[in-house]
Scaffold this motif. Sequence first.
Motif, PDB file in Angstrom:
ATOM      1  N   LEU A 176       0.829  -1.205   0.000  1.00 53.96           N
ATOM      2  CA  LEU A 176       0.000   0.000   0.000  1.00 53.96           C
ATOM      3  C   LEU A 176       0.863   1.255   0.000  1.00 53.96           C
ATOM      4  CD1 LEU A 176      -2.942   0.824  -0.005  1.00 53.96           C
ATOM      5  CD2 LEU A 176      -2.925   0.750   2.476  1.00 53.96           C
ATOM      6  N   PHE A 177       1.968   1.204   0.740  1.00 54.99           N
ATOM      7  CA  PHE A 177       2.888   2.347   0.784  1.00 54.99           C
ATOM      8  C   PHE A 177       3.510   2.571  -0.595  1.00 54.99           C
ATOM      9  CE2 PHE A 177       6.993   4.394   1.591  1.00 54.99           C
ATOM     10  CZ  PHE A 177       6.571   5.500   2.307  1.00 54.99           C
ATOM     11  N   THR A 178       3.875   1.474  -1.257  1.00 58.54           N
ATOM     12  CA  THR A 178       4.442   1.570  -2.608  1.00 58.54           C
ATOM     13  C   THR A 178       3.442   2.206  -3.568  1.00 58.54           C
ATOM     14  OG1 THR A 178       5.660  -0.458  -2.118  1.00 58.54           O
ATOM     15  CG2 THR A 178       5.622   0.244  -4.407  1.00 58.54           C
ATOM     16  N   GLU A 179       2.177   1.867  -3.401  1.00 62.97           N
ATOM     17  CA  GLU A 179       1.121   2.449  -4.234  1.00 62.97           C
ATOM     18  C   GLU A 179       1.003   3.954  -3.986  1.00 62.97           C
ATOM     19  OE1 GLU A 179      -1.316   2.456  -7.260  1.00 62.97           O
ATOM     20  OE2 GLU A 179      -0.400   0.591  -6.544  1.00 62.97           O
ATOM     21  N   ARG A 181       3.838   5.630  -5.739  1.00 61.26           N
ATOM     22  CA  ARG A 181       3.536   5.702  -7.172  1.00 61.26           C
ATOM     23  C   ARG A 181       2.583   6.879  -7.452  1.00 61.26           C
ATOM     24  NH1 ARG A 181       2.007   0.312  -8.030  1.00 61.26           N
ATOM     25  NH2 ARG A 181       4.106  -0.451  -7.708  1.00 61.26           N
ATOM     26  N   THR A 182       1.586   7.039  -6.603  1.00 63.13           N
ATOM     27  CA  THR A 182       0.628   8.140  -6.748  1.00 63.13           C
ATOM     28  C   THR A 182       1.335   9.493  -6.631  1.00 63.13           C
ATOM     29  OG1 THR A 182      -1.069   6.751  -5.722  1.00 63.13           O
ATOM     30  CG2 THR A 182      -1.524   9.112  -5.820  1.00 63.13           C
ATOM     31  N   ALA A 183       2.228   9.602  -5.638  1.00 62.28           N
ATOM     32  CA  ALA A 183       2.965  10.858  -5.427  1.00 62.28           C
ATOM     33  C   ALA A 183       3.866  11.168  -6.613  1.00 62.28           C
ATOM     34  CB  ALA A 183       3.793  10.760  -4.153  1.00 62.28           C
ATOM     35  N   LYS A 184       4.533  10.143  -7.133  1.00 61.04           N
ATOM     36  CA  LYS A 184       5.420  10.348  -8.272  1.00 61.04           C
ATOM     37  C   LYS A 184       4.638  10.799  -9.509  1.00 61.04           C
ATOM     38  CE  LYS A 184       9.351   7.340  -7.257  1.00 61.04           C
ATOM     39  NZ  LYS A 184      10.092   6.140  -7.694  1.00 61.04           N
ATOM     40  N   SER A 185       3.483  10.195  -9.750  1.00 56.47           N
ATOM     41  CA  SER A 185       2.686  10.589 -10.917  1.00 56.47           C
ATOM     42  C   SER A 185       2.138  12.009 -10.760  1.00 56.47           C
ATOM     43  CB  SER A 185       1.554   9.606 -11.167  1.00 56.47           C
ATOM     44  OG  SER A 185       0.650   9.611 -10.086  1.00 56.47           O
TER      45      SER A 185
END
Length: 121
Positions: free
Chosen positions: A104-107, A110-114
């Motif tokens: 979930l943290f990785t997700e 990913r959201t922050a990077k996008s």
Amino acid sequence: MPRAKGGPKTRRRHKRQLKLASGFVGGRKLYRQARSTLEKGLTYAYRDRKQKKRDYRTLWIARINALARESGISYSSLMNGLKKAGVEVDRKMLAKLAQERDGLFTELVRTAKSALGLQAA
């Protein structure tokens, strides 16, 4: 008229403070030492109730930063990206997610990077 010394009240006050000082070491069973040590202890207790909140926030930030860097993003960039993405998760919950729910943290990373326009790895 004889002077009233207020013995019972004084004794009660002394006993109350000596009871609070039970467990102290050294000559802290003596009233004067017990009172000064007790005052100092209560001062520390008041101060450290505020300090504890700061200490926990520091710990959460350190935990988030450690996993964020493993994912290839700095802490500040992660927080900025989450804010831009409209994700409202406080640091306490982020630290808990980083520790217990790695996927979930990785997700979230990913959201922050996008949201920042970085290439999600």
